[in-house]
Design an enzyme around this catalytic site. Structure first.
Site, PDB file in Angstrom:
ATOM      1  N   LYS A   1       0.786  -1.236   0.000  1.00  0.00           N
ATOM      2  CA  LYS A   1       0.000   0.000   0.000  1.00  0.00           C
ATOM      3  C   LYS A   1       0.823   1.293   0.000  1.00  0.00           C
ATOM      4  O   LYS A   1       0.291   2.366   0.271  1.00  0.00           O
ATOM      5  CB  LYS A   1      -1.018   0.043   1.153  1.00  0.00           C
TER       6      LYS A   1
ATOM      7  N   HIS B   1       6.931  -7.458  -2.212  1.00  0.00           N
ATOM      8  CA  HIS B   1       6.674  -6.816  -0.913  1.00  0.00           C
ATOM      9  C   HIS B   1       7.563  -7.437   0.166  1.00  0.00           C
ATOM     10  O   HIS B   1       7.341  -7.220   1.357  1.00  0.00           O
ATOM     11  CB  HIS B   1       5.208  -7.000  -0.508  1.00  0.00           C
TER      12      HIS B   1
ATOM     13  N   SER C   1      -4.817   2.500   4.460  1.00  0.00           N
ATOM     14  CA  SER C   1      -4.948   1.910   3.130  1.00  0.00           C
ATOM     15  C   SER C   1      -4.967   0.381   3.208  1.00  0.00           C
ATOM     16  O   SER C   1      -5.762  -0.286   2.535  1.00  0.00           O
ATOM     17  CB  SER C   1      -3.793   2.395   2.248  1.00  0.00           C
TER      18      SER C   1
HETATM   19  P1  A3P Z   1      -5.231   4.631  -0.701  1.00  0.00           P
HETATM   20  O1  A3P Z   1      -5.834   3.353  -0.225  1.00  0.00           O
HETATM   21  O2  A3P Z   1      -4.754   5.475   0.427  1.00  0.00           O
HETATM   22  O3  A3P Z   1      -6.098   5.381  -1.645  1.00  0.00           O
HETATM   23  P2  A3P Z   1      -0.231  -0.189  -3.669  1.00  0.00           P
HETATM   24  O4  A3P Z   1      -0.218  -0.004  -5.143  1.00  0.00           O
HETATM   25  O5  A3P Z   1       1.124  -0.249  -3.063  1.00  0.00           O
HETATM   26  O6  A3P Z   1      -1.116  -1.301  -3.248  1.00  0.00           O
HETATM   27  O7  A3P Z   1      -0.818   1.158  -3.040  1.00  0.00           O
HETATM   28  C1  A3P Z   1      -2.166   1.504  -3.191  1.00  0.00           C
HETATM   29  C2  A3P Z   1      -2.356   2.909  -2.692  1.00  0.00           C
HETATM   30  O8  A3P Z   1      -1.758   3.819  -3.627  1.00  0.00           O
HETATM   31  C3  A3P Z   1      -3.823   3.302  -2.580  1.00  0.00           C
HETATM   32  O9  A3P Z   1      -3.885   4.253  -1.513  1.00  0.00           O
HETATM   33  C4  A3P Z   1      -4.041   3.926  -3.951  1.00  0.00           C
HETATM   34  O10 A3P Z   1      -5.170   4.771  -4.036  1.00  0.00           O
HETATM   35  C5  A3P Z   1      -2.746   4.713  -4.104  1.00  0.00           C
HETATM   36  N1  A3P Z   1      -2.453   5.093  -5.489  1.00  0.00           N
HETATM   37  C6  A3P Z   1      -2.491   4.326  -6.597  1.00  0.00           C
HETATM   38  N2  A3P Z   1      -2.201   5.042  -7.695  1.00  0.00           N
HETATM   39  C7  A3P Z   1      -1.953   6.292  -7.277  1.00  0.00           C
HETATM   40  C8  A3P Z   1      -1.598   7.512  -7.947  1.00  0.00           C
HETATM   41  N3  A3P Z   1      -1.434   7.557  -9.267  1.00  0.00           N
HETATM   42  N4  A3P Z   1      -1.440   8.620  -7.185  1.00  0.00           N
HETATM   43  C9  A3P Z   1      -1.603   8.586  -5.853  1.00  0.00           C
HETATM   44  N5  A3P Z   1      -1.957   7.481  -5.159  1.00  0.00           N
HETATM   45  C10 A3P Z   1      -2.116   6.342  -5.864  1.00  0.00           C
END
Ligand code: A3P
Length: 299
Positions: A48, A112, A142
Site C-alpha cells: 500500500k 513486498h 490503506s
Molecule cells: P489509498 O488506499 O490510500 O487510496 P499499492 O499499489 O502499493 O497497493 O498502493 C495503493 C495505494 O496507492 C492506494 O492508496 C491507492 O489509491 C494509491 N495510489 C495508486 N495510484 C496512485 C496515484 N497515481 N497517485 C496517488 N496514489 C495512488
C-alpha cells in the site's frame, strides 16, 4: 459457485518471523532460489505504499511514454509479483515466479518482501531496485481498506484490531517498521533508489525525474508531461489496466472500496481517534528510535 466462494481468505504462516501467505510459504524454496538477471529492475514496497503508481511510472518511462504499449496487459501481468502464488482456482491461478521466468529481459518485477527475504541473486547480480515508502498512518488506513475489499487477504477484524496487528507486525509481510528500516539501511550498500509516497504526491515531476536518472533514461519534456498526466491518480483510477478491476473478478470488491481508493496524504486523520493517535505515536517513537528515517504524515 461464485469465485468468492472458491477462494478463501489467505491464511498466514511465518517464515523467519515474517507472516506470508501459506501459498507463498509452500513455494519458498523456489522463491529463494530465483535467478535474477543483471538487468532486472525490482520495485519493492511494503504493501500500500504506492507500488502500482510506481509500476505505472516505470513502465511509462520504459515505453517512452507510449500509452498503448502500457496498456498491453494489467499491472499484475506486466510486472511479475515475485513471491505471489495462487495455485487455484484455475481462473485466478498466478505464479510470479513462472511469469518472471518466461519473461524476456529486461524484466521489471514487484515484491513486498522485507529486505532480508529478497532472493540473494538480486544482490549477487547487483540489480537496480526502487523502494517506495509511505508514512505508517496512511499505510495502515490503506491496508485496512484493502483487507476489507480484497477477499483473498486475511480477515482484518475491526479497525481497532487491525491497528493492533499492524503495530505488532502480525499482518501479511510483517512489520511495517522493520520493513522500511531494513530497506533504508540496505540502500547504503546496494543500488537502491529510496522514494517516499509523500514526495511523489507533493512533487511528482521531481520524483519521476529521480527515477529517470536512476534508470539512466532521458526523455523530452513533452514525454515527461505525458507520463505525469497518465500516472495521476485520476487517470490511473479510470485505467482498467492499472486499477485492478480486471484481475480478481469476485475477489476484489471495488464497490466496497475501489483499489484506487483515495490516493492522498493524511487520510489517517479520518480514522485515528485522539487516543489511538497518541498510542500509535508513542509506540512509533520506540520502534523508530534506531533509524534516521523520517516520515511526513501530512503535507
Ligand atoms: P489509498 O488506499 O490510500 O487510496 P499499492 O499499489 O502499493 O497497493 O498502493 C495503493 C495505494 O496507492 C492506494 O492508496 C491507492 O489509491 C494509491 N495510489 C495508486 N495510484 C496512485 C496515484 N497515481 N497517485 C496517488 N496514489 C495512488
Amino acid at each position: 459457485l461464485s469465485l468468492e466462494q472458491t477462494l478463501d481468505r489467505a491464511e498466514l504462516r511465518e517464515l523467519k518471523g515474517i507472516p506470508l501467505t501459506t501459498a507463498t510459504y509452500s513455494i519458498w524454496d523456489q522463491v529463494w532460489k530465483f535467478k535474477a538477471r543483471p538487468d532486472d529492475l525490482l520495485i519493492s514496497t511494503y504493501a500500500k505504499a504506492g507500488t502500482t503508481w510506481t509500476q505505472e511510472i516505470v513502465d511509462m518511462i520504459q515505453q517512452n511514454g507510449d500509452v498503448e504499449k502500457c496498456r498491453r496487459a494489467t499491472t499484475y501481468r506486466r510486472h511479475p509479483f515475485l513471491e505471489w502464488y495462487i495455485p487455484e482456482p484455475s481462473s485466478l491461478r498466478y505464479s510470479g515466479l513462472e511469469l518472471a521466468e518466461a519473461m524476456p529481459s529486461p524484466r521489471t518485477m514487484k515484491t513486498h518482501l522485507p529486505v532480508q527475504l529478497v532472493p540473494p541473486s538480486f544482490w549477487e547480480q547487483n540489480c537496480k531496485i526502487i523502494y517506495v515508502a509511505r508514512n505508517p498512518k496512511d499505510s495502515l488506513v490503506s491496508y485496512y481498506h484493502f483487507h476489507r475489499m480484497n477477499k483473498a487477504m486475511p480477515e482484518p477484524g475491526t479497525w481497532e484490531e487491525f491497528m493492533e496487528k499492524f503495530m505488532t507486525g502480525k499482518v501479511l509481510w510483517g512489520s511495517w517498521y522493520d520493513h522500511v528500516k531494513g530497506w533504508w539501511k540496505a540502500k547504503d550498500k546496494h543500488r537502491i533508489l529510496y522514494l517516499f509516497y509523500e514526495d511523489m504526491k507533493e512533487n511528482p515531476k521531481q520524483e519521476i525525474q529521480k527515477i529517470l536518472k536512476f534508470l539512466e533514461k532521458d526523455l523530452t519534456e513533452d514525454v515527461l508531461n505525458k507520463i505525469l498526466h497518465n500516472t495521476s491518480f485520476e487517470v490511473m483510477k479510470e485505467n482498467p489496466m492499472a486499477n485492478y478491476t480486471k484481475d480478481f473478478p469476485g475477489v476484489m470488491d471495488h464497490s466496497l472500496f475501489p483499489f484506487m481508493r483515495k490516493g492522498v496524504v493524511s487520510d489517517w486523520k479520518n480514522y485515528f481517534t485522539v487516543a489511538q493517535n497518541k498510542k500509535f505515536d508513542e509506540d512509533y517513537k520506540k520502534k523508530m528510535a534506531d533509524t534516521s528515517l523520517v516520515f511526513r504524515t501530512e503535507l
